[in-house]
Design an enzyme around this catalytic site. Sequence first.
Site, PDB file in Angstrom:
ATOM      1  N   GLN A  28      -5.003  -5.345   6.741  1.00  0.00           N
ATOM      2  CA  GLN A  28      -6.005  -6.230   6.127  1.00  0.00           C
ATOM      3  C   GLN A  28      -6.086  -7.585   6.805  1.00  0.00           C
ATOM      4  OE1 GLN A  28      -8.212  -5.490   3.766  1.00  0.00           O
ATOM      5  NE2 GLN A  28      -7.433  -3.438   3.388  1.00  0.00           N
ATOM      6  N   HIS A  68       0.869  -1.180   0.000  1.00  0.00           N
ATOM      7  CA  HIS A  68       0.000   0.000   0.000  1.00  0.00           C
ATOM      8  C   HIS A  68       0.909   1.235   0.000  1.00  0.00           C
ATOM      9  CE1 HIS A  68      -2.869   2.900   1.775  1.00  0.00           C
ATOM     10  NE2 HIS A  68      -3.838   2.054   1.498  1.00  0.00           N
ATOM     11  N   ASP A  74       2.479  -5.066   8.160  1.00  0.00           N
ATOM     12  CA  ASP A  74       1.323  -4.210   7.938  1.00  0.00           C
ATOM     13  C   ASP A  74       0.094  -5.112   8.069  1.00  0.00           C
ATOM     14  OD1 ASP A  74      -0.826  -2.846   6.911  1.00  0.00           O
ATOM     15  OD2 ASP A  74       0.233  -2.034   5.172  1.00  0.00           O
ATOM     16  N   LYS A 107     -10.862  -0.580  10.027  1.00  0.00           N
ATOM     17  CA  LYS A 107     -11.025  -1.769   9.179  1.00  0.00           C
ATOM     18  C   LYS A 107     -11.374  -3.001  10.006  1.00  0.00           C
ATOM     19  CE  LYS A 107      -8.148  -0.066   5.456  1.00  0.00           C
ATOM     20  NZ  LYS A 107      -6.899  -0.166   4.692  1.00  0.00           N
ATOM     21  N   CYS A 128      -4.678   2.500  -3.792  1.00  0.00           N
ATOM     22  CA  CYS A 128      -3.443   2.973  -3.147  1.00  0.00           C
ATOM     23  C   CYS A 128      -2.276   2.023  -3.398  1.00  0.00           C
ATOM     24  CB  CYS A 128      -3.626   3.178  -1.645  1.00  0.00           C
ATOM     25  SG  CYS A 128      -4.820   4.432  -1.222  1.00  0.00           S
TER      26      CYS A 128
END
Length: 411
Positions: A208, A128, A205, A231, A369
């Site tokens: 997600q 991202h 990261d 999220k 992104c």
Amino acid sequence: METTAKRKFNVREIREDFPALRQLIYGKSLIYFDNGATSQKPQFVLDAINKYYSKDNANIHRGVHLLSQRATTEYEDARKTIAQYINAKTSDEVIFTKGTTDAINLVAFSFGELLTAGDEIVISAMEHHSNIVPWQMLCERKGLTLRVIPINKHGEIIQEEYEKILSKKTKLVAITQISNTLGTINPVKEMIAKAHAVGAKFLVDGAQSIQHMQIDVRDLDCDFFVFSGHKVFGPTGIGVLYGKEALLDKMPPYQGGGDMIQKVTFDRTTYNELPYKFEAGTPHIAGAICLGKAFEYLNQFDLEAIKAYENELLDYAQDLLLTFEDMILVGDSKKKTSVVSFNVEGVHPFDMGTLLDKQGIAVRTGHHCTQPLMDFFKIPGTVRASFAFYNTKEEIDVFIAAVERSINMLK
Ligand SMILES: *Cc1c(COP(=O)(O)O)cnc(C)c1O
């Protein structure tokens, strides 16, 4: 919401928990397939926001009065809930940030201060923008080199290339656990072990992954893990940086201000201990408390049951989409989460997204992104449907019919 026995997975009941799902869009029942961009919020979290501002609102770590004490306790309890959820060693390892982007910028600045010219940062081709640009800025500032691990046409990181890139010069590897654009689940645990073998630190990261799988930072052995509240069924404007205590202790503060100090004089200021050293100023108190509530909400469920259900949705949607002529699925890794990115030859993703919206269906279109990833696939963007555990096969049926209608109108 203290529960010992897990709540049985029942999608009808779960949908009742999310008021935003009960609305009409242009006269049609909303079908919300944009969970990769942000998730809807359960009533349990919405009630907590209301309760905080109507009853407990006060600044934390300051007042002697009862409201301030209540707010402080709730804020610190949320930190404990989150620390337990991700299995951190202590809640001092959980730093509240504005979100994933803010957490990565914090690490890039602060951990970056420990690096010197010639050191290398490693990312992958599917990151991202928020896991690319802060590293580019750091490299510019400190004279470091950014190395990018290539991916294959299925949308998987090429592990042999990763091993070739790793060296004594590598100081940090920063990789997404799940690609927001492709849904690919990266083997971060194995990648972390490889990074540690050359003495490099590893940032995951988790923007997600936190909402789709059980996260155990100690089992992963990652040095940093970052995610956004919005999220994972929590509020916007709040997120988390997890970092190993010893490492965070070595890192200088990112921002200066109230709460992050021990003693301030004009000659010299000493800094507060963890986690406060990295939380300058009045934080997003309501956000942090309600992010804790989002994890309490999630804690009721068996995450394996959620994962199995979301995989069913993914397979169902992919199989149906592939019955269309000229359908191109972007990203077909064997290990995927419930994200489907696609293009139909001769149809611009933006046009498809616009027509789907008019039929009550929310999807994301564009580059998500991840512009370098789009360049790799030589496409301007995709249509992305990303599912959460409150979505259903019936919604996918309606979506497939809408895709068909859109293709007929656009071709
Ligand atoms: C959403 C996302 C981000 C950025 O999160 P923000 O909430 O916008 O800070 C970073 N990485 C991935 C993989 C994402 O999906």
